[in-house]
Design an enzyme around this catalytic site. Structure first.
Site, mmCIF file in Angstrom:
data_model
loop_
_atom_site.group_PDB
_atom_site.id
_atom_site.type_symbol
_atom_site.label_atom_id
_atom_site.label_comp_id
_atom_site.label_asym_id
_atom_site.label_seq_id
_atom_site.Cartn_x
_atom_site.Cartn_y
_atom_site.Cartn_z
ATOM 1 N N LYS A 72 4.264 3.931 -7.634
ATOM 2 C CA LYS A 72 4.317 4.764 -6.434
ATOM 3 C C LYS A 72 5.098 6.044 -6.692
ATOM 4 O O LYS A 72 5.945 6.082 -7.601
ATOM 5 C CB LYS A 72 5.019 4.003 -5.298
ATOM 6 N N ARG A 117 -2.725 -8.035 -1.109
ATOM 7 C CA ARG A 117 -3.938 -8.839 -0.911
ATOM 8 C C ARG A 117 -4.084 -9.919 -1.985
ATOM 9 O O ARG A 117 -4.714 -10.946 -1.746
ATOM 10 C CB ARG A 117 -5.163 -7.920 -0.867
#
Length: 517
Positions: A292, A366
């Site tokens: 990130k 996920r």
């Protein structure tokens, strides 16, 4: 007369707004009282006191009403006025504006406006008194003791455990002029549950590791040990369960993963099918190899917000002794870059045997949820609700106004929606079309791709479609809470920081499920 009246009003304001002097701050004088006033309807004008405020005013022979008139016209909702020295038991009295008494459920806003006004007003009053170093506050129920309690406890929370200078610790109780003690206690439990989630989300990632998170929850449910079983599953157990997707995320960190499993047995019939709550528990998300940007990466200490809200909801359900069975699952790990970390393009195998091409290691939530959902389905639950700070796309779509809900069940959607109207912590239904499923099943190397064919388009929807590939239950809902993870000033009764949303909505949902048979 007009000049005299203005001079009188100015003098009154100066007198009424004088803070404590050093000699006035001994313990006996550090009590406060929050009272509510409603706006009268447009044709009437002015204010009218709540039942508790009117009773208090009567003991003062109308002095409170007189001072409110002197202080000036109107008191807008959520605003407060402080009066000093008008009652021997309460050196400080905060009078707060509640809006109109006639307000209720608003279809356009999808919440009960009156309840929201009470939360906002009571929170404002308690915060003002806290700033004045009042350490004990009695609160008017304002016609809804549960909402008043929520406003008080949520408004007073701040995470300052690691600071030398801390805010004044304030205890609250229902004002003796109010009668609904049971609803007040329920509101306290709801708010304390959300504050537990806020505490976990706000704490630094070196303080709340996967192991520390699990230990904290274990401590919080200890008073309810007869109803709650805690299993802190080790890496070896996770490997035995063949949770390859979960392990692929955890492998880059030196912190061992933990699969936290909570069983709350509250139903009279212990064999009643449970409600299954599953929460994403990434205690720090660097993005892994798909790193990130450094800006705001510190906020990723709250990427376990799903696990925090789910576990806090079960702690609250136990405290309330809700007659329902709940199983909570929280796959806990860090997502870090290292020589052992999963690489973009790697293929991993989930618990149900499906292979996943991991093209972006920052789409890790996920992956851990996939294995948890597979495991959760083995309990044949009444319904499955998973909660996760899953996608930035959800924040783009709804911002902080509501939690996005993707579900295969109209019944489950209605249950969640009705609960959110009561709590004011709203949900909004999002599409779960086959259009999105096709994007995640079109993978070059495996059964599924973790970011889909068009990674930037409909990101929240493709993430939900990915999760559906691991669900067999007819009643399943995925709550994407990325947009409601933190609060700046959007929710007036929460201070700036991690929000703990939507804990109260989950608790209300479970309570309604418990009493619906």
């Amino acid at each position: 007369m007009l000049v005299v009246r203005k001079a009188a009003q100015t003098a009154a304001r100066k007198h009424l707004c004088r803070p404590f002097s050093a000699s006035q701050t001994h313990l006996q004088e550090r009590k406060g009282l929050v009272l509510g006033v409603f706006e009268k309807e447009a044709e009437e004008g002015g204010l009218h006191l709540t039942q508790a405020a009117a009773s208090f005013d009567q003991t003062l022979s109308g002095k409170l009403s007189e001072l409110l008139k002197i202080a000036g016209p109107g008191l807008k909702k959520g605003k407060s006025r402080i009066f000093y020295g008008i009652h021997q038991d309460f050196p400080c009295v905060a009078v707060v504006g509640l809006g109109k008494d006639s307000e209720g459920i608003c279809g356009a806003e999808n919440w009960d406006t009156k309840k929201e006004n009470i939360r906002q007003a009571v929170s404002a009053g308690c915060q003002v008194l806290q700033e004045l170093e009042v350490n004990h506050v009695e609160v008017d129920d304002c016609g809804d003791a549960k909402s008043a309690a929520e406003g008080a406890v949520l408004g007073l929370f701040s995470y300052d455990q690691l600071k030398s200078k801390k805010k004044t610790r304030v205890t609250t109780q229902l004002h003796h002029g109010s009668a609904d003690v049971d609803d007040w206690k329920k509101g306290l439990a709801y708010a304390e549950g959300q504050n537990l989630a806020r505490f976990l989300m706000e704490a630094p990632a070196n303080h709340i590791t996967p192991t520390a998170f699990a230990n904290t929850i274990e401590e919080r449910v200890a008073p309810h040990a007869e109803r709650v079983t805690v299993n802190k599953r080790s890496k070896a157990w996770i490997e035995e369960q063949q949770m390859g997707a979960f392990l692929s995320v955890a492998r880059g960190s030196e912190e061992p993963p933990v699969f936290l499993e909570l069983h709350y047995n509250g139903a009279p019939d212990r064999k009643q099918p449970p409600l299954m709550l599953v929460g994403k528990g990434v205690t720090f998300d660097s993005g892994g190899i798909s790193l990130k940007p450094s800006q705001s990466m510190d906020a990723m200490r709250a990427d376990m917000g799903g696990a925090a809200t789910v576990c806090a909801s079960i702690v609250t359900a136990a405290a309330l002794k809700l007659p329902v069975n709940i199983i909570g699952l929280a796959p806990l790990c860090e997502n870090m870059p290292s020589g052992k970390a999963t690489k973009p393009g790697d293929v991993v195998t989930a618990k149900n045997g499906k292979t996943i091409q991991v093209d972006n290691t920052d789409a890790e939530g996920r992956l851990i949820l996939a294995d948890a959902l597979c495991y959760g389905s083995t309990f044949n639950p009444r319904a499955i609700v998973n909660v996760a700070t899953l996608t930035g796309a959800m924040d783009v779509a709804l911002g902080s106004a509501a939690t996005g809900v993707f579900t295969n069940s109209d019944w489950l959607w209605e249950q969640l929606h009705q609960a959110s109207v009561v709590t004011g912590d709203r949900v909004w239904r999002m599409p779960l079309f086959q259009h999105y499923t096709k994007q995640v099943t079109d993978s070059q190397l495996a059964d599924l791709n973790n970011i889909g064919k068009y990674s930037r388009s409909g990101g929240a929807c493709t993430a939900a479609a990915f999760l559906r590939e691991f669900v067999t239950a007819p009643h399943w809902a995925h709550l994407d809470i990325a947009g409601v993870m933190s609060n700046k000033d959007e929710v007036p009764y929460l201070r700036k920081g991690m929000s703990g949303r939507p804990t109260r909505t989950l608790v209300e949902f479970a309570a309604r499920l418990a009493h619906s048979g």
